[in-house]
Motif scaffolding. Structure first.
Motif, PDB file in Angstrom:
ATOM      1  N   ASP A 219       0.822  -1.209   0.000  1.00  0.00           N
ATOM      2  CA  ASP A 219       0.000   0.000   0.000  1.00  0.00           C
ATOM      3  C   ASP A 219       0.861   1.266   0.000  1.00  0.00           C
ATOM      4  O   ASP A 219       0.506   2.275  -0.629  1.00  0.00           O
ATOM      5  N   ALA A 220       2.029   1.218   0.665  1.00  0.00           N
ATOM      6  CA  ALA A 220       2.919   2.380   0.671  1.00  0.00           C
ATOM      7  C   ALA A 220       3.563   2.583  -0.697  1.00  0.00           C
ATOM      8  O   ALA A 220       3.714   3.725  -1.164  1.00  0.00           O
ATOM      9  N   ILE A 221       3.934   1.495  -1.359  1.00  0.00           N
ATOM     10  CA  ILE A 221       4.565   1.599  -2.676  1.00  0.00           C
ATOM     11  C   ILE A 221       3.571   2.134  -3.700  1.00  0.00           C
ATOM     12  O   ILE A 221       3.888   3.025  -4.498  1.00  0.00           O
ATOM     13  N   ILE A 222       2.357   1.594  -3.680  1.00  0.00           N
ATOM     14  CA  ILE A 222       1.338   2.070  -4.625  1.00  0.00           C
ATOM     15  C   ILE A 222       0.971   3.520  -4.338  1.00  0.00           C
ATOM     16  O   ILE A 222       0.751   4.309  -5.261  1.00  0.00           O
ATOM     17  N   ALA A 223       0.928   3.892  -3.063  1.00  0.00           N
ATOM     18  CA  ALA A 223       0.637   5.293  -2.714  1.00  0.00           C
ATOM     19  C   ALA A 223       1.691   6.224  -3.303  1.00  0.00           C
ATOM     20  O   ALA A 223       1.373   7.332  -3.763  1.00  0.00           O
TER      21      ALA A 223
ATOM     22  N   ILE B 111      -7.870  -2.268  -7.030  1.00  0.00           N
ATOM     23  CA  ILE B 111      -6.742  -3.191  -7.066  1.00  0.00           C
ATOM     24  C   ILE B 111      -7.091  -4.388  -6.180  1.00  0.00           C
ATOM     25  O   ILE B 111      -7.383  -4.234  -4.996  1.00  0.00           O
ATOM     26  N   LYS B 112      -7.070  -5.568  -6.795  1.00  0.00           N
ATOM     27  CA  LYS B 112      -7.543  -6.770  -6.115  1.00  0.00           C
ATOM     28  C   LYS B 112      -6.533  -7.901  -6.288  1.00  0.00           C
ATOM     29  O   LYS B 112      -5.716  -7.877  -7.219  1.00  0.00           O
TER      30      LYS B 112
ATOM     31  N   TYR C 194       1.607  10.756  -7.891  1.00  0.00           N
ATOM     32  CA  TYR C 194       1.949  11.547  -9.071  1.00  0.00           C
ATOM     33  C   TYR C 194       0.703  12.153  -9.722  1.00  0.00           C
ATOM     34  O   TYR C 194       0.798  13.176 -10.398  1.00  0.00           O
ATOM     35  N   ILE C 195      -0.459  11.517  -9.546  1.00  0.00           N
ATOM     36  CA  ILE C 195      -1.660  12.009 -10.214  1.00  0.00           C
ATOM     37  C   ILE C 195      -2.756  12.417  -9.235  1.00  0.00           C
ATOM     38  O   ILE C 195      -3.702  13.096  -9.623  1.00  0.00           O
ATOM     39  N   GLY C 196      -2.630  12.028  -7.972  1.00  0.00           N
ATOM     40  CA  GLY C 196      -3.585  12.473  -6.963  1.00  0.00           C
ATOM     41  C   GLY C 196      -5.016  12.045  -7.205  1.00  0.00           C
ATOM     42  O   GLY C 196      -5.949  12.802  -6.930  1.00  0.00           O
ATOM     43  N   VAL C 197      -5.217  10.842  -7.721  1.00  0.00           N
ATOM     44  CA  VAL C 197      -6.560  10.321  -7.982  1.00  0.00           C
ATOM     45  C   VAL C 197      -6.833   9.161  -7.025  1.00  0.00           C
ATOM     46  O   VAL C 197      -5.958   8.327  -6.787  1.00  0.00           O
ATOM     47  N   GLY C 198      -8.045   9.110  -6.483  1.00  0.00           N
ATOM     48  CA  GLY C 198      -8.384   8.073  -5.529  1.00  0.00           C
ATOM     49  C   GLY C 198      -8.452   6.680  -6.146  1.00  0.00           C
ATOM     50  O   GLY C 198      -8.665   6.527  -7.349  1.00  0.00           O
TER      51      GLY C 198
END
Length: 226
Positions: free
Chosen positions: A142-146, A202-203, A151-155
Motif C-alpha cells: 500500500d505504501a509503494i502504490i501510494a 486493485i484486487k 503523481y496524479i492524486g486520484v483516488g
C-alpha cells in the motif's frame, strides 16, 4: 426484455453535461483486464452524441451553440485532455456504472454532433513519467502504490490482502506510471480494474485451479477479462 440505454456525463467548466436517450447516437467501450498483471491494459471508450439546438439558457444559447467549434463555443473551447467522462447504463430505470474515462480526442464530425475518444485512469497513467524508487527494506504494497499514485492524486481502492504484502527492490525511472504500477502488481499477485466502477480497484489475482479430474472450472467471479 430489459429496457436499457447509455448515459454519458461530461464534466466541463465545473458543470456536468448529461447525454442520454435519443441524445446518445453511439457509445462503445472496450474494457480489458489481465488477471495476473503480466500487462495492465487500459480500457477505452468512444461516444458520439447529438447536441440539442432547441433548449436555450438565460443567455439564449443552446448546447449546440456552446459546443460550436468556433470562437463563441464556450464548451468546445474548454475541451482539453483529461476531462472526466462518466459512462453508465440505465437498466429498467436503475443506473449502473460502466466506468470513468478521461478525454483524449474530440471532434464535430458533422453539424450537431460531438464525438469524444477517451481512456480510463490506466490509460491516463501511460502519459505521465515515473521517476523511479528504491525500496531497500521490505515495504508494504500500500505504501509503494501510494508513492506511484501520488503523481496524479486520484483516488483508488486497494484490497487489504494485497495492501499488507511486503516487497523490496528497485522500480526504475524513465518509465510510465502504468508501467511502474504493473511491476508492483505483478510482484504482489494483484491486478487493477476500472470496469463497472468510477474508481480504480486493485484486487488479488484469482487463478482457476484444476479439480481432481484435471478439469478447470472458471466461475463468474473469476471471469476478469471483459
Amino acid at each position: 426484455m430489459a429496457k436499457t440505454y447509455p448515459i454519458i456525463k461530461l464534466n466541463i467548466l465545473g458543470e456536468t453535461i448529461m447525454f442520454q436517450g435519443k441524445d446518445v447516437i453511439e457509445a462503445e467501450t472496450i474494457q480489458e483486464i489481465h488477471p495476473v498483471s503480466i500487462e495492465v491494459p487500459a480500457s477505452t471508450a468512444r461516444v458520439r452524441v447529438w447536441l440539442d439546438d432547441t433548449i436555450v439558457d438565460d443567455q439564449g444559447r443552446t448546447i449546440r451553440d456552446k459546443f460550436s467549434p468556433f470562437s463563441d463555443g464556450v464548451y468546445y473551447q474548454a475541451m482539453a485532455a483529461g476531462l472526466v467522462v462518466d459512462i453508465s447504463e440505465s437498466i429498467d430505470g436503475v443506473e449502473q456504472p460502466v466506468g470513468r474515462f478521461y478525454t483524449e480526442e474530440w471532434y464535430c464530425p458533422r453539424e450537431g454532433e460531438l464525438e469524444i475518444v477517451c481512456s480510463d485512469l490506466l490509460g491516463m497513467m501511460d502519459n505521465k513519467n515515473y521517476l523511479g524508487n528504491f525500496y531497500e527494506n521490505p515495504t508494504r504494497v500500500d505504501a509503494i502504490i501510494a508513492d506511484i499514485m501520488a503523481y496524479i492524486g486520484v483516488g483508488y481502492t486497494l484490497d487489504a490482502t494485497v495492501a499488507s504484502k511486503l516487497l523490496k527492490g528497485y522500480i526504475p525511472g524513465n518509465i510510465t506510471l502504468r508501467e511502474a504500477l504493473q511491476q508492483v502488481l505483478f510482484a504482489a499477485g494483484a491486478y487493477a480494474s476500472t470496469a463497472g466502477s468510477y474508481t480504480l480497484s486493485i484486487k488479488p489475482s484469482v487463478i482457476p485451479v484444476a479439480n481432481s479430474t484435471g478439469d478447470v472450472t472458471i466461475t463468474d467471479d473469476e471471469k476478469t477479462d471483459s
